[in-house]
Scaffold this active site. Structure first.
Site, short mmCIF file in Angstrom:
data_model
loop_
_atom_site.label_atom_id
_atom_site.label_comp_id
_atom_site.label_asym_id
_atom_site.label_seq_id
_atom_site.Cartn_x
_atom_site.Cartn_y
_atom_site.Cartn_z
N HIS A 124 0.83 -1.21 0.00
CA HIS A 124 0.00 0.00 0.00
C HIS A 124 0.86 1.26 0.00
O HIS A 124 2.03 1.25 0.39
CB HIS A 124 -0.92 0.01 1.22
CG HIS A 124 -0.18 0.06 2.53
ND1 HIS A 124 0.33 1.22 3.05
CD2 HIS A 124 0.13 -0.91 3.42
CE1 HIS A 124 0.93 0.98 4.19
NE2 HIS A 124 0.83 -0.31 4.44
N ARG A 132 -5.98 1.10 4.31
CA ARG A 132 -4.88 1.62 3.49
C ARG A 132 -4.59 0.74 2.29
O ARG A 132 -4.22 1.24 1.23
CB ARG A 132 -3.62 1.81 4.35
CG ARG A 132 -3.13 0.58 5.12
CD ARG A 132 -2.13 1.02 6.19
NE ARG A 132 -1.50 -0.05 6.95
CZ ARG A 132 -2.00 -0.60 8.04
NH1 ARG A 132 -3.20 -0.22 8.48
NH2 ARG A 132 -1.33 -1.53 8.70
N GLU A 148 -1.65 -6.66 7.89
CA GLU A 148 -0.33 -6.42 8.45
C GLU A 148 -0.12 -7.24 9.72
O GLU A 148 -1.07 -7.60 10.42
CB GLU A 148 -0.15 -4.92 8.73
CG GLU A 148 1.18 -4.52 9.32
CD GLU A 148 2.39 -4.90 8.48
OE1 GLU A 148 2.63 -6.12 8.30
OE2 GLU A 148 3.11 -3.99 8.02
N HIS A 166 0.75 -5.49 2.83
CA HIS A 166 1.53 -4.67 3.75
C HIS A 166 2.99 -5.09 3.79
O HIS A 166 3.35 -6.16 3.31
CB HIS A 166 0.92 -4.77 5.15
CG HIS A 166 -0.53 -4.43 5.19
ND1 HIS A 166 -1.00 -3.19 5.50
CD2 HIS A 166 -1.63 -5.19 4.91
CE1 HIS A 166 -2.33 -3.18 5.43
NE2 HIS A 166 -2.72 -4.39 5.07
#
Length: 201
Positions: free
Chosen positions: A9, A58, A85, A155
């Site tokens: 991202h 995100r 993440e 992530h």
């Protein structure tokens, strides 16, 4: 031949503030939105059959910007927490520089970069890899086996874990793997899903 593209991202609010983000669900910064647009521009000419994404804001926003820029917003997209993440536990929301001052660089590096050591109350990269790879094998491998072109947006640590698996990195090697925000890794795979070629964009 199938194609797998992994994208981190764009810059998030927490990246800008230099804090441990983990499972905190934060937005992209304006720079992060620009990074998503820039990555999409690098992928112009690629056609994707399906996309997989973390279910965090995100990553979702990055994917949305990219697909719209590529004119491919109508492809099937799959969101799953398995790509989220790494959970940073007690460190989440703490400033990274202040954490180094409190615990020392060596300890913080061990929490952030090692494969087996988890931050207090959080996930190790090994634990992150277990869930990411299980989802990869269950959900992402089938379309790749059918020769599809697949985009994955996730992530820094979930992609470090997946790249470690795909590229057979050692626990020592993965310590030094840095994936920039907006960074893209392209894999060309043969019918057995062996990597024929890989490159960063």
């Amino acid at each position: 031949m199938s194609l797998l593209v992994l994208v981190r991202h764009g810059q998030s609010v927490s990246n800008l503030q230099n804090v441990f983000t983990g499972s905190l669900d934060v937005a992209l910064t304006p720079k992060g939105e620009e990074e998503a647009q820039e990555t999409a521009a690098k992928l112009r000419g690629f056609h994707f059959d399906t996309a997989f994404c973390s279910d965090m804001l995100r990553a979702r926003r990055t994917l949305d910007i990219m697909l719209r820029q590529l004119g491919q917003a109508d492809i099937p997209t799959h969101y799953n927490a398995a790509l989220n993440e790494r959970y940073y536990g007690d460190l989440q929301g703490l400033n990274k520089a202040a954490t180094v001052q409190q615990y020392g660089q060596e300890q913080v590096d061990q929490w952030r970069r090692s494969y087996d050591v988890a931050p207090p109350g959080g996930e190790s990269l090994h634990q992150t890899q277990d869930r990411v790879v299980a989802y990869y094998e269950q959900a992402i491998v089938p379309p790749l086996r059918h020769g599809q072109h697949v985009l994955v947006v996730a992530h820094g640590n979930s992609l470090r874990a997946l790249r470690m698996y795909l590229e057979h990195f050692s626990a020592e090697h993965v310590k030094g793997l840095e994936i920039p925000t907006g960074g893209a890794r392209v894999y060309e795979l043969d019918s057995a899903l062996h990597i024929k070629e890989m490159r960063d964009l």
